[in-house]
Write a protein that holds these residues in place. Structure first.
Motif, PDB file in Angstrom:
ATOM      1  N   MET A  48     -36.372  -8.028 -17.230  1.00 51.51           N
ATOM      2  CA  MET A  48     -37.649  -8.532 -17.885  1.00 51.51           C
ATOM      3  C   MET A  48     -38.542  -7.572 -17.173  1.00 51.51           C
ATOM      4  O   MET A  48     -38.582  -7.494 -15.860  1.00 51.51           O
ATOM      5  N   GLN A  49     -39.698  -7.209 -17.852  1.00 53.71           N
ATOM      6  CA  GLN A  49     -40.841  -6.415 -17.312  1.00 53.71           C
ATOM      7  C   GLN A  49     -42.421  -7.260 -18.026  1.00 53.71           C
ATOM      8  O   GLN A  49     -42.346  -7.678 -18.955  1.00 53.71           O
ATOM      9  N   ALA A  50     -43.473  -7.070 -17.607  1.00 49.67           N
ATOM     10  CA  ALA A  50     -44.589  -7.495 -17.943  1.00 49.67           C
ATOM     11  C   ALA A  50     -45.736  -6.571 -17.419  1.00 49.67           C
ATOM     12  O   ALA A  50     -45.397  -5.763 -16.490  1.00 49.67           O
ATOM     13  N   VAL A  60     -47.249 -11.647 -17.576  1.00 50.41           N
ATOM     14  CA  VAL A  60     -47.284 -11.995 -16.134  1.00 50.41           C
ATOM     15  C   VAL A  60     -47.576 -13.602 -15.943  1.00 50.41           C
ATOM     16  O   VAL A  60     -46.666 -14.007 -15.119  1.00 50.41           O
ATOM     17  N   GLY A  61     -48.109 -14.269 -16.713  1.00 49.97           N
ATOM     18  CA  GLY A  61     -48.011 -15.919 -16.515  1.00 49.97           C
ATOM     19  C   GLY A  61     -46.646 -16.142 -17.000  1.00 49.97           C
ATOM     20  O   GLY A  61     -46.282 -17.368 -16.204  1.00 49.97           O
ATOM     21  N   VAL A  62     -45.965 -15.587 -17.857  1.00 48.74           N
ATOM     22  CA  VAL A  62     -44.633 -16.249 -18.096  1.00 48.74           C
ATOM     23  C   VAL A  62     -43.752 -15.977 -16.933  1.00 48.74           C
ATOM     24  O   VAL A  62     -43.143 -17.186 -16.414  1.00 48.74           O
ATOM     25  N   ILE A  63     -43.601 -14.945 -16.317  1.00 50.77           N
ATOM     26  CA  ILE A  63     -42.817 -14.642 -15.279  1.00 50.77           C
ATOM     27  C   ILE A  63     -43.112 -15.586 -13.996  1.00 50.77           C
ATOM     28  O   ILE A  63     -42.154 -15.932 -13.238  1.00 50.77           O
ATOM     29  N   SER A  64     -44.326 -15.788 -13.701  1.00 50.13           N
ATOM     30  CA  SER A  64     -44.990 -16.480 -12.749  1.00 50.13           C
ATOM     31  C   SER A  64     -44.683 -18.000 -12.689  1.00 50.13           C
ATOM     32  O   SER A  64     -44.325 -18.927 -11.821  1.00 50.13           O
ATOM     33  N   GLY A  83     -42.537  -7.395 -12.290  1.00 53.19           N
ATOM     34  CA  GLY A  83     -43.781  -8.442 -12.673  1.00 53.19           C
ATOM     35  C   GLY A  83     -44.813  -7.756 -13.281  1.00 53.19           C
ATOM     36  O   GLY A  83     -45.621  -8.355 -13.908  1.00 53.19           O
ATOM     37  N   ILE A  84     -45.056  -6.623 -12.710  1.00 53.03           N
ATOM     38  CA  ILE A  84     -46.366  -5.762 -13.188  1.00 53.03           C
ATOM     39  C   ILE A  84     -45.737  -4.279 -13.160  1.00 53.03           C
ATOM     40  O   ILE A  84     -45.611  -3.699 -12.040  1.00 53.03           O
ATOM     41  N   VAL A  85     -45.812  -3.835 -14.253  1.00 46.44           N
ATOM     42  CA  VAL A  85     -45.358  -2.566 -14.498  1.00 46.44           C
ATOM     43  C   VAL A  85     -46.490  -1.139 -14.280  1.00 46.44           C
ATOM     44  O   VAL A  85     -46.419  -0.457 -13.432  1.00 46.44           O
ATOM     45  N   ASN A  86     -47.633  -1.548 -15.076  1.00 46.55           N
ATOM     46  CA  ASN A  86     -48.946  -0.728 -14.916  1.00 46.55           C
ATOM     47  C   ASN A  86     -49.549  -1.002 -13.868  1.00 46.55           C
ATOM     48  O   ASN A  86     -50.757  -1.429 -14.007  1.00 46.55           O
ATOM     49  N   TYR A  87     -49.153  -0.642 -12.799  1.00 48.44           N
ATOM     50  CA  TYR A  87     -49.944  -1.008 -11.427  1.00 48.44           C
ATOM     51  C   TYR A  87     -51.346  -0.620 -11.195  1.00 48.44           C
ATOM     52  O   TYR A  87     -52.163  -1.273 -11.224  1.00 48.44           O
ATOM     53  N   HIS A  88     -51.726   0.615 -11.635  1.00 42.38           N
ATOM     54  CA  HIS A  88     -52.927   1.011 -11.527  1.00 42.38           C
ATOM     55  C   HIS A  88     -54.081   0.552 -12.697  1.00 42.38           C
ATOM     56  O   HIS A  88     -55.174  -0.133 -12.148  1.00 42.38           O
ATOM     57  N   ASP A 136     -39.569  -7.097 -22.947  1.00 38.96           N
ATOM     58  CA  ASP A 136     -40.526  -6.100 -22.657  1.00 38.96           C
ATOM     59  C   ASP A 136     -41.700  -7.112 -22.879  1.00 38.96           C
ATOM     60  O   ASP A 136     -42.187  -7.029 -24.073  1.00 38.96           O
ATOM     61  N   LEU A 137     -42.456  -7.959 -22.066  1.00 37.55           N
ATOM     62  CA  LEU A 137     -43.331  -9.074 -22.388  1.00 37.55           C
ATOM     63  C   LEU A 137     -44.756  -8.141 -22.568  1.00 37.55           C
ATOM     64  O   LEU A 137     -45.221  -7.567 -21.665  1.00 37.55           O
TER      65      LEU A 137
END
Length: 318
Positions: A48-50, A60-64, A83-88, A136-137
């Motif tokens: 899973m990724q968000a 992110v809310g789902v994973i948390s 948990g967070i793909v697009n860091y920047h 892929d959330l």
């Protein structure tokens, strides 16, 4: 032992850590937050990724909310999470990666020696293709949108039926079954043999608790259906749209929608009206075909030609 970045877990354990993917502009290394939930019993692997898009926070809310509810002792198989793909983009609450002005979900399968987005895509694609299934959330950015799941591999793909089953198991009630653009994870991963879907969990600024709840339910539905958790899941019919029609404003002014999200619309039925700031009628726009009001802009003010809404068309159920 299952490892993802600095997170490592033996069977029956859970661990969190970071997956290093590059350096920031001051030369400091940065990593994506990751988790490994390693079930006590062997089984499939779910990835899973968000936040592939930095302002799409419902995932992110789902994973948390999902991770604290998972007990590895009761789990068969393994769950890998970024948990967070697009860091920047996440750091500045923007949709696109501001380092290279790229939409992350157009960069897959990535390039480990490429641009910032391509490097992140390559790192997460490598994790995803270790799995048997991928969620892929996403959400509809900051527009208003129904909760739905997207099947993006195309009807002629060898994993099409597997992706449809995954979408049905997630069970948002609505599915967009339309081949996606190149560079989407849900397009690229099936080519590597991994059924993948995009749950699009509403659309909002910040996050929406109702969409997050549906996403949490969807994840646990998938975990149950594919044997990660004990139990059985009865698959229910989904309302499916196979294409979209988008509608723009014929002029400038204020939009008044005549339908709510998820409402059925008929050909020639009024979708929205356009008025002056004083409420004086200017124009109205009707549907070109039957369908479902799928997505709308959030703000009422529009300029000529500006996007107003989308209608899901070619609707059936499966």
């Amino acid at each position: 032992m299952t490892t993802l970045g600095t997170a490592s877990a033996e069977p029956g354990e859970i661990d969190t850590g970071r997956l290093e993917v590059g350096e920031t502009r001051d030369g400091s290394s940065f990593g994506l937050p990751v988790a490994v939930i390693n079930g006590a019993e062997p089984g499939k692997t779910l990835y899973m990724q968000a936040a592939s898009d930095g302002d799409e926070l419902n995932g992110v809310g789902v994973i948390s909310r999902v991770v604290p509810r998972l007990d590895p002792a009761e789990l068969s198989g393994t769950i890998l999470i970024v948990g967070i793909v697009n860091y920047h983009a996440f750091q500045v609450a923007e949709h696109r990666n501001p380092i290279d002005d790229t939409k992350m979900n157009r960069a897959y399968p990535g390039n480990e020696n490429g641009t910032s987005s391509e490097r992140i895509a390559a790192a997460t694609f490598d994790v995803g293709t270790r799995a048997d299934l991928i969620l892929d959330l996403h959400q509809g950015s900051t527009s208003r949108m129904i909760d739905e799941v997207r099947v993006r591999c195309g009807k002629r793909h060898r994993l099409y039926e597997d992706c449809l089953e995954l979408a049905k198991a997630f069970d948002c009630g609505y599915v967009l079954d339309q081949k996606g653009p190149d560079g989407q994870l849900a397009r690229a991963a099936p080519d590597e043999g991994v059924p993948t879907v995009d749950p699009e969990l509403g659309g909002c600024v910040g996050w929406d608790e109702e969409s997050i709840r549906k996403g949490v339910d969807g994840v646990f539905n998938v975990l149950t259906h594919y044997g990660f958790l004990d139990g059985t899941l009865e698959l229910t019919r989904q309302t499916r749209a196979n294409s979209f029609e988008q509608y723009g404003a014929p002029g400038g002014g204020l939009v008044r929608l005549t339908k709510d999200l998820g409402d059925r619309v008929s050909r020639d039925e009024v979708l929205f009206e356009l008025t002056t700031p004083f409420g004086e009628p200017k124009d109205s726009v009707t549907a070109d075909t039957d369908g479902i009001l799928w997505r709308t802009r959030r703000l009422p003010q529009v300029a000529s030609g500006e996007y107003v809404c989308s209608v899901g068309t070619d609707v059936d159920s499966y």
